[in-house]
Design an enzyme around this catalytic site. Structure first.
Site, short mmCIF file in Angstrom:
data_model
loop_
_atom_site.label_atom_id
_atom_site.label_comp_id
_atom_site.label_asym_id
_atom_site.label_seq_id
_atom_site.Cartn_x
_atom_site.Cartn_y
_atom_site.Cartn_z
N LYS A 116 0.42 -1.35 -0.56
CA LYS A 116 -0.17 0.61 -0.31
C LYS A 116 0.88 1.09 -0.15
CE LYS A 116 -3.86 2.10 2.80
NZ LYS A 116 -4.33 1.71 3.64
N HIS A 118 -0.45 4.56 0.18
CA HIS A 118 -0.04 5.51 1.34
C HIS A 118 -1.53 4.78 2.32
CE1 HIS A 118 -4.44 3.58 -0.50
NE2 HIS A 118 -4.88 3.84 0.42
#
Length: 237
Positions: A116, A118
């Site tokens: 991921k 963010h």
């Protein structure tokens, strides 16, 4: 039941797997192209009563392994994405229920297939792995590729793999480079992982357990075909 009887929790788990359609008998083509007379899919433990059955079986297997000295201490239960995620979380919960003194503060983690970029970011969801002893919980070991990937991810995060527990050890030899018709002895994927990493790897059920436990739960024809499959493909370790 003839021969050595299964421990009650193993027998109950096997019955739940058969009754719930998680362990099926018939004709199934595996990734290896072998035609197996049985197929186990832990992804089918999606019903509440079946999830309770499998999490109890995992927790009992872990507790027994700790008590026997097969497995050492661990801090985190890790479930490789995707099937390992519910298995790890449910097992963590069940361990705390069965032995709150020992496992009341145990943690769980799982990985993402893609990092991921963010928010909190990273590959790992749940407890941080750095400096922790990690027990991997997953469904089966086929070729061992997925387990090697999980071990690599844990080590990259600074964790130490304490062991691996799976629902089923097929006890099946790896394909021979010359083909299965070579009849040459070959080790199992589970056995190879044990040698490669020097860690404890154990299963709730083995193929031997299934054959013993099938008596009274499956047809004579299914039992015969499964015994023949074991005789043909059983690994040397």
């Amino acid at each position: 039941m003839a021969g050595q009887q299964l421990a009650p929790y193993k027998a109950d788990f096997l019955k739940s797997a058969i009754d719930g359609g998680v362990l099926k008998f018939g004709s199934f083509e595996l990734k290896s192209k072998r035609i197996s007379p049985y197929f186990f899919n832990a992804g089918d433990f999606y019903r509440a009563d079946l999830l309770q059955a499998i999490s109890f079986a995992y927790a009992k297997a872990v507790i027994e392994a700790r008590e026997s000295g097969t497995l050492g201490e661990f801090d985190i239960v890790f479930g490789p994405a995707y099937k390992g995620i519910p298995l790890a979380t449910a097992t963590t919960d069940k361990l705390a229920q069965l032995d709150p003194k020992t496992y009341g503060q145990i943690c769980y983690s799982f990985d993402r297939k893609e990092a991921k970029d963010h928010g909190e970011g990273g590959n790992i969801v749940g407890a941080p792995l750095k400096g922790k002893r990690v027990l991997i919980v997953d469904d089966v070991i086929t070729a061992g590729t997925a387990k090697r990937e999980a071990i690599a991810k844990i080590q990259k995060e600074g964790g130490v793999v304490a062991g691996i527990v799976v629902a089923l050890d097929r006890m099946e030899k790896l394909p021979h480079p010359e083909g299965d018709d070579s009849n040459k002895p070959m080790p199992s994927a589970l056995g190879e992982l044990k040698k490669e990493y020097g860690i404890p790897i154990f299963a709730i059920l083995t193929l031997d357990d299934i054959i013993e436990g099938m008596k009274g739960l499956a047809s004579e024809e299914d039992i015969r075909r499964t015994e023949e499959y074991r005789a043909k493909y059983k690994a040397t370790d």
